[in-house]
Design a protein around this motif. Structure first.
Motif, short mmCIF file in Angstrom:
data_model
loop_
_atom_site.label_atom_id
_atom_site.label_comp_id
_atom_site.label_asym_id
_atom_site.label_seq_id
_atom_site.Cartn_x
_atom_site.Cartn_y
_atom_site.Cartn_z
N SER A 7 13.41 -1.21 -2.35
CA SER A 7 14.07 0.06 -2.61
C SER A 7 13.04 1.18 -2.67
O SER A 7 11.90 0.98 -3.09
CB SER A 7 14.84 0.00 -3.93
OG SER A 7 13.96 -0.22 -5.02
N GLY A 8 13.45 2.34 -2.23
CA GLY A 8 12.55 3.49 -2.24
C GLY A 8 11.74 3.67 -0.99
O GLY A 8 11.03 4.67 -0.84
N LEU A 9 11.86 2.70 -0.05
CA LEU A 9 11.12 2.81 1.19
C LEU A 9 12.05 3.16 2.34
O LEU A 9 13.21 2.75 2.37
CB LEU A 9 10.39 1.50 1.52
CG LEU A 9 9.31 1.03 0.55
CD1 LEU A 9 8.57 -0.17 1.13
CD2 LEU A 9 8.33 2.14 0.21
N LEU A 18 1.84 6.62 5.24
CA LEU A 18 2.66 5.95 6.24
C LEU A 18 1.96 4.65 6.65
O LEU A 18 0.74 4.51 6.51
CB LEU A 18 2.84 6.82 7.48
CG LEU A 18 3.58 8.14 7.29
CD1 LEU A 18 2.92 9.24 8.12
CD2 LEU A 18 5.04 8.01 7.69
N ALA A 19 2.74 3.72 7.18
CA ALA A 19 2.16 2.48 7.68
C ALA A 19 3.01 1.97 8.83
O ALA A 19 4.21 2.24 8.91
CB ALA A 19 2.08 1.41 6.58
N GLN A 41 10.55 7.06 0.63
CA GLN A 41 11.60 8.03 0.92
C GLN A 41 11.29 9.39 0.29
O GLN A 41 11.49 10.43 0.93
CB GLN A 41 12.94 7.50 0.40
CG GLN A 41 13.48 6.32 1.19
CD GLN A 41 14.78 5.80 0.63
OE1 GLN A 41 15.18 6.13 -0.49
NE2 GLN A 41 15.45 4.94 1.39
N LYS A 42 10.76 9.38 -0.93
CA LYS A 42 10.46 10.66 -1.59
C LYS A 42 9.32 11.37 -0.89
O LYS A 42 9.23 12.62 -0.94
CB LYS A 42 10.12 10.42 -3.06
CG LYS A 42 8.85 9.61 -3.30
CD LYS A 42 8.58 9.45 -4.79
CE LYS A 42 7.28 8.69 -5.04
NZ LYS A 42 7.01 8.53 -6.50
N ASN A 43 8.44 10.62 -0.21
CA ASN A 43 7.30 11.25 0.47
C ASN A 43 7.71 11.95 1.75
O ASN A 43 6.94 12.74 2.30
CB ASN A 43 6.23 10.19 0.77
CG ASN A 43 4.84 10.78 0.83
OD1 ASN A 43 4.59 11.88 0.33
ND2 ASN A 43 3.92 10.06 1.43
N ARG A 70 0.83 -1.21 0.00
CA ARG A 70 0.00 0.00 0.00
C ARG A 70 0.86 1.26 0.00
O ARG A 70 0.52 2.27 -0.62
CB ARG A 70 -0.95 0.00 1.20
CG ARG A 70 -2.04 -1.07 1.12
CD ARG A 70 -2.85 -1.13 2.40
NE ARG A 70 -3.73 0.01 2.55
CZ ARG A 70 -5.02 0.04 2.20
NH1 ARG A 70 -5.56 -1.03 1.64
NH2 ARG A 70 -5.75 1.11 2.39
N ILE A 71 2.00 1.20 0.70
CA ILE A 71 2.93 2.33 0.68
C ILE A 71 3.56 2.46 -0.70
O ILE A 71 3.65 3.57 -1.26
CB ILE A 71 4.02 2.15 1.75
CG1 ILE A 71 3.42 2.23 3.16
CG2 ILE A 71 5.11 3.21 1.59
CD1 ILE A 71 2.84 3.58 3.52
N GLN A 72 4.00 1.36 -1.27
CA GLN A 72 4.63 1.40 -2.58
C GLN A 72 3.67 1.93 -3.65
O GLN A 72 4.08 2.64 -4.57
CB GLN A 72 5.12 0.00 -2.98
CG GLN A 72 6.33 -0.46 -2.19
CD GLN A 72 6.75 -1.87 -2.57
OE1 GLN A 72 6.00 -2.83 -2.37
NE2 GLN A 72 7.95 -2.00 -3.13
#
Length: 297
Positions: free
Chosen positions: A154-156, A143-144, A277-279, A135-137
């Motif tokens: 990657s990216g989290l 957030l979770a 990470q971008k969020n 759901r985050i991806q």
């Protein structure tokens, strides 16, 4: 700017259910339907295929979903950034977690946050913990609260909240004439032990690996979604289950089960807050993220 139609579209695209989407958007199903039809008229394409039984995205709908998600995210980040410069943060962010996590962690996380940022609204969604990362991806949630997987996608970004042992549990009482499963476990007859396990996810992977290392093919009695359901079935005497300790501590059925000592013990759950990470550039998300100490893995 009114981005409500985009948010309404995204809610329906994620849930594929007019009733649930309208509840999340605080509008009637007919209002939501009109908003979607207006979007389709403006775009000149159908975004959804509807019938009496289901709602599905068209190819054009999937393309518009990506655009809408980026547009809403960029607008909210810009709006929050401008508000940050003015010294006042307001708006809304979404948080996903299991019911157990809401009992265990939300008060500590949100109590000071609500005091410091009273104008930021938290949209809380609860459900099975396994889809939290996806759901985050997908951008469905900001957030979770989730368990750290063996390999974080990657990216989290992940920030640890707590460690929770992963426990084998057995029914405390058995029916007359039945052999207590703990006797089978003590004797090492794991192949005879009826197991109640998660359908998927981190817990299932670790249970499978544990049995594989022992050269045992487990006797799977039931596969269920949700750790709370595992505790329920174990308490009724159906078999042995594996759940995080935090689930057991918050279960009303905890007195009906007992923990089993096994060797080697399963690796504990590392529970934490997850975001893209971008969020974290979004000042609203960043404000909540920074409520936790920097003990990130």
């Amino acid at each position: 700017m009114d981005i409500r139609p985009l948010k309404q579209f995204l809610s329906l695209a994620d849930s594929l259910h007019f009733g649930r989407a309208s509840e999340l958007c605080h509008v009637s199903p007919s209002t939501l339907s009109r908003a979607i039809k207006q979007l389709e008229q403006e775009l000149g394409v159908e975004l959804f295929i509807r019938d009496n039984r289901s709602v599905t995205l068209t190819a054009e709908g999937e393309r518009f979903q990506r655009y809408a998600r980026d547009a809403v995210s960029q607008w909210e980040q810009l709006r929050a950034s401008l508000m940050e410069q003015s010294g006042v943060l307001q708006g809304e962010i979404s948080l996903y977690c299991s019911v157990t996590a809401s009992y265990s962690f939300l008060y500590d996380i949100l109590s000071r946050f609500r005091r410091d940022f009273p104008r930021i609204e938290i949209k809380l969604h609860t459900g099975d913990p396994e889809p939290a990362l996806s759901r985050i991806q997908a951008g469905t949630e900001d957030l979770a609260i989730a368990a750290h997987p063996d390999s974080l996608p990657s990216g989290l970004a992940f920030k640890t909240i707590a460690l929770s042992p992963l426990l084998f549990i057995a029914p405390r009482h058995t029916l007359p004439g039945e052999q207590p499963v703990r006797e089978l476990v003590t004797a090492g007859h794991w192949e005879q032990v009826p197991m109640i396990v998660s359908e998927e996810g981190l817990s299932r992977k670790r249970v499978n690996a544990w049995f594989s290392q022992r050269g045992v093919k487990p006797r799977i009695y039931a596969q269920v979604a949700g750790n709370e359901a595992i505790v329920s079935m174990v308490s009724l005497g159906f078999g042995v289950g594996v759940v995080p300790q935090i689930v057991l501590e918050n279960s009303p059925l905890a007195n009906n089960v007992e923990t089993l000592k096994v060797s080697p013990a399963l690796a504990p759950y590392q529970v934490g807050l997850v975001a893209q990470q971008k969020n974290l550039r979004n000042p609203l998300v960043k404000a909540l993220w920074q409520q936790l100490p920097d003990n990130q893995r």
